[in-house]
Design a protein around this motif. Structure first.
Motif, PDB file in Angstrom:
ATOM      1  N   ASN A  86       1.247  -1.150   0.252  1.00 42.25           N
ATOM      2  CA  ASN A  86       0.005   0.076   0.477  1.00 42.25           C
ATOM      3  C   ASN A  86       0.907   1.120   0.163  1.00 42.25           C
ATOM      4  O   ASN A  86       0.175   2.684  -0.167  1.00 42.25           O
ATOM      5  N   LEU A  87       1.993   1.523   1.118  1.00 42.11           N
ATOM      6  CA  LEU A  87       2.680   2.312   0.476  1.00 42.11           C
ATOM      7  C   LEU A  87       3.892   2.681  -0.317  1.00 42.11           C
ATOM      8  O   LEU A  87       4.462   3.282  -0.799  1.00 42.11           O
ATOM      9  N   ASN A  88       3.826   1.251  -1.921  1.00 43.95           N
ATOM     10  CA  ASN A  88       4.548   0.768  -2.714  1.00 43.95           C
ATOM     11  C   ASN A  88       5.636   0.897  -2.714  1.00 43.95           C
ATOM     12  O   ASN A  88       6.600   0.942  -3.290  1.00 43.95           O
ATOM     13  N   LEU A  89       6.542  -0.115  -0.854  1.00 46.78           N
ATOM     14  CA  LEU A  89       7.432  -0.505  -0.991  1.00 46.78           C
ATOM     15  C   LEU A  89       7.730  -1.100  -1.593  1.00 46.78           C
ATOM     16  O   LEU A  89       8.613  -1.826  -1.711  1.00 46.78           O
ATOM     17  N   ILE A  90       6.501  -2.281  -1.911  1.00 45.18           N
ATOM     18  CA  ILE A  90       7.280  -3.942  -2.903  1.00 45.18           C
ATOM     19  C   ILE A  90       5.856  -3.788  -3.829  1.00 45.18           C
ATOM     20  O   ILE A  90       4.874  -3.243  -3.783  1.00 45.18           O
TER      21      ILE A  90
END
Length: 176
Positions: free
Chosen positions: A114-118
């Motif tokens: 959701n945080l665009n880390l993966i």
């Protein structure tokens, strides 16, 4: 395992990680090989201390400790966290395949997505192509609908009441 399914433990209530760890302990108790990694966590929890006592069938793949909420990190810290999380996801999924792991626990991967880390698409590609016998657990709040659609189990843990609402911080041995 003959048939590995996909689990999601989600929701705003306490217990998602605890449920995943409980499943890991159950599998380990049955001589299954378990691999756990935790995203957006500080590597300092009671669960990890307990797992160390279970032996080699319950492996923990630790990442760089995350010391603050993502939104409070500097841009540089956010960039480093994104790179580390993305790299670790690739490493841990490869390890789960190469070492014939029975249960892979990806704790707080949903928040990392959701945080665009993966990258969600990378996660979906892995889930679609994972070994047939690999059981996978994903935890976190607000899973994307495509994750819900591919999962075999989706359990929502809903907060009704929580001590934090009264100003009580997390306590060692209960929340940490």
């Amino acid at each position: 395992m003959d048939l590995g399914l996909i689990h999601i433990y989600c929701g705003d209530g306490k217990g998602k990680t605890t449920a995943a760890m409980g499943l890991g302990m159950r599998a380990c108790g049955r001589e299954k090989k378990v691999l756990l990694t935790q995203f957006l966590k500080d590597n300092n929890t009671g669960e990890l201390l307990s797992i160390e006592k279970l032996g080699e069938n319950f492996q923990v793949y630790k990442g760089e400790p995350v010391k603050s909420f993502f939104k409070f990190m500097s841009e540089e810290e956010q960039f480093k966290t994104k790179n580390e999380h993305s790299k670790r996801f690739k490493e841990v999924t490869l390890k789960s395949i190469n070492e014939d792991i029975d249960l892979l626990i990806l704790d707080e991967i949903i928040a990392s997505i959701n945080l665009n880390l993966i990258d969600l698409q990378e996660v979906m590609e892995f889930l679609k192509s994972k070994p047939k016998g690999l059981e996978v657990v994903l935890t976190g709040r607000n899973p994307n609908q495509v994750l819900i659609d591919i999962a075999d189990y989706v359990s929502e843990i809903k907060v009704i009441k929580h001590p934090y609402q009264k100003g009580i911080n997390s306590r060692i041995g209960i929340e940490k």
